[in-house]
Design a protein around this motif. Sequence first.
Motif, PDB file in Angstrom:
ATOM      1  N   ILE A  68       3.816  -1.195   3.786  1.00 38.86           N
ATOM      2  CA  ILE A  68       3.287   0.123   3.442  1.00 38.86           C
ATOM      3  C   ILE A  68       4.460   1.027   3.104  1.00 38.86           C
ATOM      4  O   ILE A  68       5.467   1.050   3.809  1.00 38.86           O
ATOM      5  N   GLN A  72      -7.735   3.946   9.227  1.00 41.91           N
ATOM      6  CA  GLN A  72      -8.683   3.352   8.278  1.00 41.91           C
ATOM      7  C   GLN A  72      -8.078   2.129   7.593  1.00 41.91           C
ATOM      8  O   GLN A  72      -8.750   1.127   7.366  1.00 41.91           O
ATOM      9  N   LEU A  73      -6.791   2.215   7.324  1.00 34.09           N
ATOM     10  CA  LEU A  73      -6.097   1.133   6.631  1.00 34.09           C
ATOM     11  C   LEU A  73      -5.900  -0.082   7.542  1.00 34.09           C
ATOM     12  O   LEU A  73      -5.756  -1.212   7.061  1.00 34.09           O
ATOM     13  N   THR A  82      -5.618   8.132   8.327  1.00 31.63           N
ATOM     14  CA  THR A  82      -5.429   7.288   7.148  1.00 31.63           C
ATOM     15  C   THR A  82      -4.948   5.894   7.536  1.00 31.63           C
ATOM     16  O   THR A  82      -5.485   4.882   7.082  1.00 31.63           O
ATOM     17  N   ASP A 142      -6.477   1.519  -4.066  1.00 29.06           N
ATOM     18  CA  ASP A 142      -5.635   1.308  -2.889  1.00 29.06           C
ATOM     19  C   ASP A 142      -4.758   2.514  -2.602  1.00 29.06           C
ATOM     20  O   ASP A 142      -4.151   2.598  -1.543  1.00 29.06           O
ATOM     21  N   ARG A 192      -7.763  -3.357   7.087  1.00 31.90           N
ATOM     22  CA  ARG A 192      -7.404  -4.249   5.977  1.00 31.90           C
ATOM     23  C   ARG A 192      -5.899  -4.357   5.800  1.00 31.90           C
ATOM     24  O   ARG A 192      -5.409  -4.732   4.739  1.00 31.90           O
ATOM     25  N   ARG A 193      -5.152  -4.020   6.863  1.00 29.89           N
ATOM     26  CA  ARG A 193      -3.689  -4.032   6.725  1.00 29.89           C
ATOM     27  C   ARG A 193      -3.146  -5.421   6.437  1.00 29.89           C
ATOM     28  O   ARG A 193      -2.083  -5.577   5.843  1.00 29.89           O
ATOM     29  N   ALA A 246       0.862  -1.183   0.000  1.00 26.02           N
ATOM     30  CA  ALA A 246       0.000   0.000   0.000  1.00 26.02           C
ATOM     31  C   ALA A 246       0.896   1.228   0.000  1.00 26.02           C
ATOM     32  O   ALA A 246       1.858   1.307   0.761  1.00 26.02           O
ATOM     33  N   ILE A 251      -3.788   6.044  -1.472  1.00 27.48           N
ATOM     34  CA  ILE A 251      -4.329   7.043  -0.549  1.00 27.48           C
ATOM     35  C   ILE A 251      -3.453   8.272  -0.632  1.00 27.48           C
ATOM     36  O   ILE A 251      -2.249   8.201  -0.414  1.00 27.48           O
TER      37      ILE A 251
END
Length: 340
Positions: A97, A86-87, A83, A63, A90-91, A38, A65
């Motif tokens: 990242i 929120q991630l 951010t 995906d 579904r991390r 991500a 952001i």
Amino acid sequence: MAEESDLTPITVVTGFLGAGKTTLVNYILKEQNKWKIAVLENEFGEVSIDDGLVAESMDAPEDLITMDNGCVCCSVRGDLIRTLGQLSKRRKDFDAILLETTGLADPAPIVYTIQTNPKMSDNYRIDSIVCLADCKHLDQHLNDVKPDGAVNEAQQQVAFADKILLNKVDLVTDAEKQKVKKRLSQINSFATIIETEKSRAPLDKILGLNSFSMESILSIEPDFFNDEVAKDEHRTDLVQSVGVQFEGNLHAQWFNMFMMDLLRERAEDLYRTKGLLSFHGQGDTKFVFQGVHEQINFGPAQTTWGKDEKRMNKFVFIGKKLNRAELTKSLMECLYKEEN
């Protein structure tokens, strides 16, 4: 607190504007299919340009952001928390990242936020700070003189890095490249320098190495602590690396007092600190610490002192206005002394 192995690793990518950060991110997303990554992309300015370039490389553009309100490390720090929050749901979909910062970002507040905010530290860990440096123009950026003796952003970014991608090496002579590498090593002696063209770096040297961990002090080249190297007087940069090592057991209370005083007085000047310690009364337990400004992580190392291993304490300081002799004297005063 989650196990470290369960945390999603974050690689922070810094570097001056034009050094090739977006090219690096595109390269990582196009060239590999081993990990699902991500990307958090941030560009200084009201209108985002880079996200269009990056989005073309991703299998699922949704995906991506983007935070458009300024630098991640200042006015939109709250957005970073939101951010990543929120991630977090579904991390597990992602192996890593990538947080690409603007060329003006100081990564310290990002590190601080992720390490101290419980919602962040329960889900994420900093894997490494990667600085992209433009070999052709880096000297010019490092030489920028700021008012009132302030350190320029290029020196700061080099100082904070675990990895330095020396980019555009094909645009300079070998002599010019060696000169730049020597200067980088004087500013930050424990960062690994990786030469690249068009930001194409071997991914196994960038991602998933946990090079930000406290244990990374154990891999620092022994030569760094050599007195002769430390006596190099040709250092013109405000920021530099200082290494101190000596044998013996430290007095825990005296060492804690020294560090508290040092951080109270000099936290702003200390960009990175690392240490490998032996304490009196702690048996064969090896201790390690690492810090960014006043934020210090401290604890036992994964390995213990060997039966015949010398109890060699090692310290690394990266910052401005550092006095090696003064630091050495103060640290050695923390040694435990047997009562007569």
